[in-house]
Scaffold this motif. Structure first.
Motif, PDB file in Angstrom:
ATOM      1  N   ASP A  97       0.827  -1.200   0.000  1.00 55.36           N
ATOM      2  CA  ASP A  97       0.000   0.000   0.000  1.00 55.36           C
ATOM      3  C   ASP A  97       0.864   1.253   0.000  1.00 55.36           C
ATOM      4  OD1 ASP A  97      -2.276  -1.420  -0.002  1.00 55.36           O
ATOM      5  OD2 ASP A  97      -2.492  -1.429   2.162  1.00 55.36           O
ATOM      6  N   SER A 148      -3.611   5.693  17.489  1.00 55.12           N
ATOM      7  CA  SER A 148      -4.515   4.687  16.932  1.00 55.12           C
ATOM      8  C   SER A 148      -4.054   4.209  15.561  1.00 55.12           C
ATOM      9  CB  SER A 148      -5.942   5.228  16.856  1.00 55.12           C
ATOM     10  OG  SER A 148      -5.971   6.430  16.129  1.00 55.12           O
ATOM     11  N   ASN A 149      -3.380   5.072  14.793  1.00 52.64           N
ATOM     12  CA  ASN A 149      -2.921   4.577  13.487  1.00 52.64           C
ATOM     13  C   ASN A 149      -1.712   3.658  13.622  1.00 52.64           C
ATOM     14  OD1 ASN A 149      -1.431   6.734  14.251  1.00 52.64           O
ATOM     15  ND2 ASN A 149      -1.237   7.646  12.226  1.00 52.64           N
ATOM     16  N   THR A 152      -2.954   0.159  14.315  1.00 54.24           N
ATOM     17  CA  THR A 152      -3.588  -0.471  13.159  1.00 54.24           C
ATOM     18  C   THR A 152      -3.137  -1.914  13.015  1.00 54.24           C
ATOM     19  OG1 THR A 152      -3.901   1.584  11.987  1.00 54.24           O
ATOM     20  CG2 THR A 152      -3.755  -0.365  10.653  1.00 54.24           C
ATOM     21  N   SER A 153      -4.115  -2.735  12.736  1.00 57.42           N
ATOM     22  CA  SER A 153      -3.906  -4.176  12.786  1.00 57.42           C
ATOM     23  C   SER A 153      -2.716  -4.651  11.975  1.00 57.42           C
ATOM     24  CB  SER A 153      -5.165  -4.871  12.291  1.00 57.42           C
ATOM     25  OG  SER A 153      -5.527  -4.381  11.019  1.00 57.42           O
ATOM     26  N   SER A 154      -2.543  -4.131  10.764  1.00 55.80           N
ATOM     27  CA  SER A 154      -1.546  -4.700   9.873  1.00 55.80           C
ATOM     28  C   SER A 154      -0.111  -4.421  10.326  1.00 55.80           C
ATOM     29  CB  SER A 154      -1.739  -4.168   8.449  1.00 55.80           C
ATOM     30  OG  SER A 154      -1.630  -2.766   8.444  1.00 55.80           O
ATOM     31  N   LEU A 155       0.078  -3.514  11.274  1.00 57.13           N
ATOM     32  CA  LEU A 155       1.432  -3.159  11.671  1.00 57.13           C
ATOM     33  C   LEU A 155       2.029  -4.078  12.727  1.00 57.13           C
ATOM     34  CD1 LEU A 155       1.226   0.721  11.909  1.00 57.13           C
ATOM     35  CD2 LEU A 155       2.352  -0.658  10.163  1.00 57.13           C
ATOM     36  N   SER A 156       1.209  -4.534  13.661  1.00 58.91           N
ATOM     37  CA  SER A 156       1.738  -5.270  14.814  1.00 58.91           C
ATOM     38  C   SER A 156       2.872  -4.462  15.449  1.00 58.91           C
ATOM     39  CB  SER A 156       2.259  -6.646  14.392  1.00 58.91           C
ATOM     40  OG  SER A 156       1.241  -7.396  13.817  1.00 58.91           O
TER      41      SER A 156
ATOM     42  N   LEU B  46      -8.336   2.679  14.505  1.00 59.75           N
ATOM     43  CA  LEU B  46      -8.890   3.652  13.563  1.00 59.75           C
ATOM     44  C   LEU B  46     -10.345   3.328  13.244  1.00 59.75           C
ATOM     45  CD1 LEU B  46      -5.893   3.891  11.062  1.00 59.75           C
ATOM     46  CD2 LEU B  46      -6.508   5.524  12.851  1.00 59.75           C
ATOM     47  N   TRP B 118     -13.189  -3.303   9.655  1.00 60.11           N
ATOM     48  CA  TRP B 118     -11.874  -2.857  10.142  1.00 60.11           C
ATOM     49  C   TRP B 118     -10.730  -3.544   9.390  1.00 60.11           C
ATOM     50  CZ3 TRP B 118     -16.156  -2.936  13.210  1.00 60.11           C
ATOM     51  CH2 TRP B 118     -16.431  -1.781  13.943  1.00 60.11           C
ATOM     52  N   TYR B 120      -8.545  -2.799   7.093  1.00 62.15           N
ATOM     53  CA  TYR B 120      -8.176  -1.512   6.485  1.00 62.15           C
ATOM     54  C   TYR B 120      -7.623  -1.652   5.078  1.00 62.15           C
ATOM     55  CZ  TYR B 120      -8.651  -0.049  11.337  1.00 62.15           C
ATOM     56  OH  TYR B 120      -9.135   0.184  12.592  1.00 62.15           O
ATOM     57  N   ASP B 121      -6.914  -2.730   4.820  1.00 58.09           N
ATOM     58  CA  ASP B 121      -6.363  -2.917   3.477  1.00 58.09           C
ATOM     59  C   ASP B 121      -7.427  -3.372   2.489  1.00 58.09           C
ATOM     60  OD1 ASP B 121      -3.928  -2.183   4.427  1.00 58.09           O
ATOM     61  OD2 ASP B 121      -3.167  -4.217   4.678  1.00 58.09           O
ATOM     62  N   THR B 242      -6.138  -9.868  14.730  1.00 60.18           N
ATOM     63  CA  THR B 242      -5.522 -10.279  13.473  1.00 60.18           C
ATOM     64  C   THR B 242      -4.783  -9.074  12.920  1.00 60.18           C
ATOM     65  OG1 THR B 242      -5.861 -10.981  11.177  1.00 60.18           O
ATOM     66  CG2 THR B 242      -7.625  -9.712  12.164  1.00 60.18           C
ATOM     67  N   ASP B 243      -3.783  -9.331  12.070  1.00 59.70           N
ATOM     68  CA  ASP B 243      -3.162  -8.217  11.354  1.00 59.70           C
ATOM     69  C   ASP B 243      -3.769  -8.064   9.966  1.00 59.70           C
ATOM     70  OD1 ASP B 243      -2.077 -10.394  10.052  1.00 59.70           O
ATOM     71  OD2 ASP B 243       0.017  -9.924  10.506  1.00 59.70           O
ATOM     72  N   ASN B 244      -4.648  -9.001   9.594  1.00 59.16           N
ATOM     73  CA  ASN B 244      -5.312  -8.952   8.280  1.00 59.16           C
ATOM     74  C   ASN B 244      -4.313  -8.941   7.129  1.00 59.16           C
ATOM     75  OD1 ASN B 244      -8.171  -9.144   8.399  1.00 59.16           O
ATOM     76  ND2 ASN B 244      -8.260  -7.134   9.371  1.00 59.16           N
ATOM     77  N   ILE B 245      -3.122  -9.429   7.343  1.00 59.55           N
ATOM     78  CA  ILE B 245      -2.179  -9.541   6.227  1.00 59.55           C
ATOM     79  C   ILE B 245      -1.754 -11.002   6.064  1.00 59.55           C
ATOM     80  CG2 ILE B 245      -1.462  -7.138   6.184  1.00 59.55           C
ATOM     81  CD1 ILE B 245       1.020  -7.872   7.694  1.00 59.55           C
TER      82      ILE B 245
END
Lengths: 279, 357
Positions: A97, A148-149, A152-156, B46, B118, B120-121, B242-245
């Motif tokens: 992204d 909060s950003n 974000t889930s994808s960062l861990s 977020l 949620w 996000y991606d 989950t990290d959803n990745i």
């Protein structure tokens, strides 16, 4: 006829007011870009994911994940005046992204190798001499869950409370080969746990001097500061990093966190693109 | 000259008005329906992703719910979305591979559906091949091993139905049904499927005390030298769990289903699949993208001592050479207790999510 004259006068006034605003411009957009290399080899996300690099006491390593954040980014003038640019930015060049949002680069003078960049509007024109930031968060800003950003889930990006809490500063992961045997490594940096309940902030300040950086510029082309990370330095200077010893489970390893802190101080350099005024 | 000026001025006035005038006045507006966001989500992560062109409405969610449970979308009128995504299973099913209308099965386990707003991606399916919830909903209808229909037929069936044209008008201001509106309605319903009231949530909110075993399990989950689950599966500040990745979590030494690699075309992505949320594991067995593990014990054993090395295995997989970190039997029991504390019975029994037909 009088109305027509009035309209013409009005247009002329608007035209001149528009011109005078441009003449009085005292600030502009500044682009901050990040690029990464292993010594002289440019690290290209995605396409170079299978590249192996030589490192101390092993055959080679490859990098499959690279994320880090810097905070309190400021420009400093010759007389020491600081201009605040941004509170923090997370750089994630292997994240698709992040790449797509900067591809193609918005600035035609920005080389293609920039993997992550952001724009700072209204930066005052001045002769700047250096750029300064904190790698990670300082103790005051490294607040558990506060951003909060970054949650974000994808960062861990969370750093466990048992290890002092707050956030990761760096996730540098991949695979290394030694004697033809392949193993994984996780070079994760954050607060350093000295002992139970005792922690060190482990962030460090980076101050990059650049004697030729003058902003304003004389055209409409925005200027870009390139912050360059030499990944090899994480594994080299001042302490050669032995992946045979330090490969996984390093978050709770005080010695490893300390070496990361010391080696990390040498990884950054900076250059400026756009029209460069050499004084 | 004055005449011409008047013409120009009047012309300008009319041209500025015409933008509004040529628009067909839309007197009907469906009723906005904000998502009910759990307090931990509101506080720590977020905002959810809601497309600007598909706002949540009472009528849209109701229509989406009806469509979700209606077999009208399938080729022979025998299968609805809920057949493979039932509420009692946290919107997955209990089969390893779901069975389509022709009796065919695929090679992927049905994914649970909750907290999708949620993501996000917005990459959906195990391999991330669809973008957006609306985009995801396009595929199962026309997939030959699932509903095996065409959108032309599905739309015609809906258009000829006694109720649907009016329901679409109520939801979207038009009774002309197309696949875009169908998927918008289903996506609106799916966004309401929010799970945020597990025992662990209550623990974080201070309204419940977890057992010692559950708390020990959480420590193992967060310990980089033991479970190290949190790098992919969330933490107290990421209540999605989950990290959803996408990761290769060491299931196979030889990868036959390349997952994300088939979508991106990048061999470095071979064997990578999306991390599922750890919420509601009590209801979502079997586990993994191919449903190979029937129990949570098997899952924990895999990460503890069953890891298989392969070229794209994630560096987060520890001690691969010896199959994993080999946590003790007692630690496994504790870890399982923690994992189950993320299950949310209130979610699966929520009357707003059940079959309305």
């Amino acid at each position: 006829m009088k109305i027509l004259k009035s309209i013409i006068v009005l247009f002329i006034l608007i035209f001149f007011i528009g011109c005078s605003e441009e003449e009085e411009k005292t600030s502009g957009d500044l682009q901050i870009g990040f690029t990464h290399k292993w010594d002289e080899i440019i690290f290209r996300p995605h396409t170079d994911i299978d590249n192996y690099y030589p490192a101390y006491n092993i055959d080679s390593l490859r990098i499959t994940k690279l994320r880090y954040h810097i905070s309190n980014i400021v420009l400093i003038t010759e007389d020491g005046t600081e201009v605040f640019l941004k509170d923090y930015v997370l750089v994630s060049p292997l994240n698709s992204d992040a790449i797509s949002s900067n591809n193609p680069p918005v600035d035609p003078l920005v080389p293609w190798l920039i993997e992550h960049s952001f724009n700072i509007p209204n930066v005052p024109f001045n002769d700047y001499r250096s750029l300064s930031f904190t790698f990670g968060f300082n103790e005051t800003d490294n607040i558990n869950g506060a951003y909060s950003n970054l949650n974000t889930s994808s960062l861990s990006w969370y750093w466990p409370e048992e290890l002092g809490g707050g956030y990761h500063f760096l996730q540098l992961e991949g695979e290394y080969s030694n004697n033809s045997e392949e193993s994984n490594f996780e070079y994760n940096m954050g607060k350093a746990k000295v002992s139970e309940g005792v922690f060190e902030p482990n962030s460090f300040n980076v101050h990059i001097y650049n004697p030729y950086f003058s902003f304003p510029h004389t055209s409409e082309i925005s200027r870009t500061i390139l912050i360059e990370m030499n990944l090899a330095e994480w594994f080299r200077d001042p302490t050669p990093w032995d992946l045979n010893i330090y490969n996984q489970n390093l978050m709770d390893n005080y010695d490893a966190q300390t070496i990361m802190n010391q080696n990390g101080r040498n990884v950054f350099s900076m250059s400026v693109t756009g029209i460069i005024d050499i004084n | 000259m004055r005449v011409w000026l008047k013409i120009v001025v009047i012309g300008c006035l009319f041209s500025s008005c015409s933008e509004n005038e040529i628009m067909i006045p839309n007197t009907y507006q469906p009723t906005p329906l904000p998502l009910e966001i759990p307090p931990l989500f509101a506080e720590r992560i977020l905002d959810p992703v809601i497309p600007f062109n598909n706002p949540q409405t009472v009528e849209g969610v109701a229509l989406g719910r009806k469509l979700f449970y209606d077999p009208i979308l399938s080729g022979d009128g025998s299968q609805s979305c809920a057949d493979c995504h039932s509420p009692e299973n946290a919107f997955t099913d209990s089969d390893r591979f779901s069975v389509g209308i022709d009796g065919n099965v695929g090679n992927r386990n049905s994914m649970p559906i909750f907290n999708q707003a949620w993501n996000y991606d917005e990459n959906f399916f195990w391999d991330g091949r669809s973008f957006g919830l609306e985009g995801q909903a396009i595929e199962p209808v026309k997939n030959p091993i699932e509903m095996h229909n065409t959108w032309v037929v599905a739309m015609a069936n809906l258009q000829n139905h006694a109720d649907y044209p009016e329901l679409f008008f109520q939801a979207f201001g038009t009774s002309t049904i197309d696949s875009v509106l169908v998927t918008k309605a289903i996506a609106q319903f799916e966004r309401t499927l929010i799970s945020g009231n597990s025992r662990f949530d209550k623990h974080l909110l201070g309204t419940l005390t977890l057992t010692t075993q559950e708390l020990n399990g959480f420590d193992i989950f967060m310990d980089e030298t033991k479970g190290d689950c949190f790098h992919c599966h969330g933490n107290v500040n990421n209540p999605l769990w989950t990290d959803n990745i996408f990761h290769n979590n060491g299931l196979d030494a030889i990868i036959t289903d390349v997952g994300l690699g088939a979508v991106t075309g990048n061999p470095a992505d071979n064997g990578k699949f999306k991390s599922p949320s750890l919420r509601n594991l009590q209801f979502t067995a079997p586990y993994m993208h191919d449903g190979r593990f029937e129990t949570l014990d098997e899952v924990i054993n895999h990460y503890s001592e069953g890891l298989q090395n392969s070229p794209t295995i994630d560096p987060l997989m520890k001690a691969v050479g010896t199959g994993g970190v080999h946590i003790t039997e007692s630690e496994k029991v504790d870890l399982k207790a923690f994992l189950l504390s993320l299950s949310d019975a209130e979610f699966i029994n929520n009357p707003d999510f059940q079959n309305p037909n």
